[in-house]
Motif scaffolding. Structure first.
Motif, PDB file in Angstrom:
ATOM      1  N   THR A  84       0.705  -1.182   0.086  1.00 23.70           N
ATOM      2  CA  THR A  84       0.008   0.207   0.025  1.00 23.70           C
ATOM      3  C   THR A  84       0.819   1.294   0.002  1.00 23.70           C
ATOM      4  N   ARG A  85       1.945   1.137   0.880  1.00 24.74           N
ATOM      5  CA  ARG A  85       2.822   2.389   0.968  1.00 24.74           C
ATOM      6  C   ARG A  85       3.260   2.782  -0.458  1.00 24.74           C
ATOM      7  N   GLN A  86       3.657   1.716  -1.349  1.00 21.65           N
ATOM      8  CA  GLN A  86       4.384   1.890  -2.585  1.00 21.65           C
ATOM      9  C   GLN A  86       3.246   2.440  -3.504  1.00 21.65           C
ATOM     10  N   ILE A  87       2.164   1.801  -3.445  1.00 19.10           N
ATOM     11  CA  ILE A  87       1.092   2.235  -4.502  1.00 19.10           C
ATOM     12  C   ILE A  87       0.682   3.670  -4.182  1.00 19.10           C
ATOM     13  N   LEU A  88       0.609   3.920  -2.805  1.00 18.85           N
ATOM     14  CA  LEU A  88       0.556   5.254  -2.545  1.00 18.85           C
ATOM     15  C   LEU A  88       1.679   6.411  -3.067  1.00 18.85           C
ATOM     16  N   GLU A  89       2.831   5.891  -2.840  1.00 24.00           N
ATOM     17  CA  GLU A  89       3.750   6.671  -3.379  1.00 24.00           C
ATOM     18  C   GLU A  89       3.863   7.094  -4.801  1.00 24.00           C
ATOM     19  N   GLY A  90       3.243   6.120  -5.541  1.00 27.28           N
ATOM     20  CA  GLY A  90       3.190   6.224  -7.093  1.00 27.28           C
ATOM     21  C   GLY A  90       1.968   7.087  -7.332  1.00 27.28           C
ATOM     22  N   LEU A  91       0.774   6.837  -6.617  1.00 25.04           N
ATOM     23  CA  LEU A  91      -0.240   7.737  -6.952  1.00 25.04           C
ATOM     24  C   LEU A  91      -0.039   9.218  -6.337  1.00 25.04           C
ATOM     25  N   ASN A  92       0.660   9.311  -5.297  1.00 26.47           N
ATOM     26  CA  ASN A  92       1.063  10.908  -5.142  1.00 26.47           C
ATOM     27  C   ASN A  92       1.912  11.424  -5.975  1.00 26.47           C
TER      28      ASN A  92
END
Length: 336
Positions: free
Chosen positions: A104-112
């Motif tokens: 989740t943290r990595q997906i969120l970094e990509g989305l951000n």
């Protein structure tokens, strides 16, 4: 760059994905469609070509080739060794919370990152998250929107992961990606789609848009995890947390160890479509992909039909990269 097409490893709504190798021996993925039907693929290329981030699938290039007397548009991108997150869920069932947090943290970094430059993905789900040696990367930007210039673009994406404002046709933007992230976390936590017992696309969209209900957040998740998901799944997009805010959520402060990935060249598609059906299929007009591409990895029409029928239930074996007959020459130095 001269390259050769290998085995077909996946099929999307508008393209076929193959493994490929360059003359220098580099192995990558090629997403291909008939040139006349490649509008979505060309749009994906334009977006992917301006992105550079550790948690976004890497862009290599694009070209047009002549195959069996047909022009084919090709998008070249990195091939990740672990298949898709949806494949991982199929293999393992429910994922542990530590794994969910790590991904989740990595997906969120990509989305951000993409939100910061004005891009909405519009189709976040497990099938569009690829697993590599160092974690996950967001892929498949065929439904993405770039800034306000595409605000009136038709709604696209996957019904089961659509936000309420998108399902009722009002808007689709950054908050819609956050809702889809919440649904993807539920997918990881339960091993199932976010809305159960729903098989009809119209019923799914109506329920999401007008029922006032929310996907059920598993009660076996920690308090921090449940609160994080709840911040993603507010029915009011104005109350939904942004990617930047979510990165500061206490759930993201937890130390998640690196997830071990069994690295090998997979049969899985970089845009896995192993789970077909309403909860995984995109809402786009499906474009017909040339039989010239579909037939390259089989020896007869009967064999092609058999593979198509069995594809979602029995994956093809990994290609043998040592056999020259497994490769198809796209260009060579002697071509004119």
């Amino acid at each position: 760059m001269d390259w050769s097409r290998g085995t077909i490893i996946g099929r999307g709504s508008y393209a076929v994905v193959s493994s490929a190798t360059s003359d220098s021996g580099d192995i990558f993925a090629v997403k291909s469609a008939d040139l006349s039907l490649s509008h979505s693929l060309q749009k994906e290329q334009r977006i992917l070509s301006v992105l550079s981030h550790p948690y976004i699938v890497g862009y290599i290039g694009h070209d047009i080739t002549m195959e069996n007397h047909e022009l084919v548009y090709n998008l070249l991108m990195e091939l990740l060794p672990g298949g898709s997150l949806a494949d991982e869920i199929l293999r393992r069932g429910r994922l542990e919370e530590s794994v969910i947090g790590y991904y989740t943290r990595q997906i969120l970094e990509g989305l951000n990152y993409i939100h910061s430059i004005g891009i909405s993905h519009c189709d976040i789900k497990g099938e569009n998250i690829l697993i590599g040696e160092d974690g996950v990367k967001i892929s498949d930007f065929g439904c993405a929107k770039l800034g306000q210039e595409e605000v009136d673009q038709p709604i696209a994406g996957t019904p089961m992961f659509m936000a309420p404002e998108t399902a009722c046709g009002k808007e689709q933007g950054f908050p819609s990606d956050i809702w889809a992230l919440g649904c993807t976390i539920i997918e990881m936590a339960t091993g199932r789609p976010p809305w159960l017992n729903m098989t009809d696309p119209v019923s799914v969209l109506y329920k999401i848009a007008f029922s006032g209900e929310l996907p059920v957040i598993p009660d076996y998740l920690s308090c921090k995890a449940r609160d994080f998901v709840s911040k993603c799944l507010s029915r009011d997009p104005k109350e939904r947390w942004t990617a930047t805010e979510l990165l500061r959520h206490p759930f993201m402060d937890v130390e998640f160890g690196k997830v071990s990935v069994n690295v090998k060249l997979p049969w899985n598609s970089p845009t896995s479509i192993l789970d077909e059906g309403v909860w995984s299929g995109t809402v786009e007009e499906e474009e017909e992909v040339s039989e010239n591409l579909a037939g390259e990895c089989s020896s007869s029409p009967a064999d092609r039909i058999r593979r198509l029928c069995l594809f979602s239930r029995q994956p093809p074996p990994p290609p043998d990269w040592r056999r020259e007959e497994s490769w198809f020459i796209i260009r060579d130095h002697n071509s004119t």
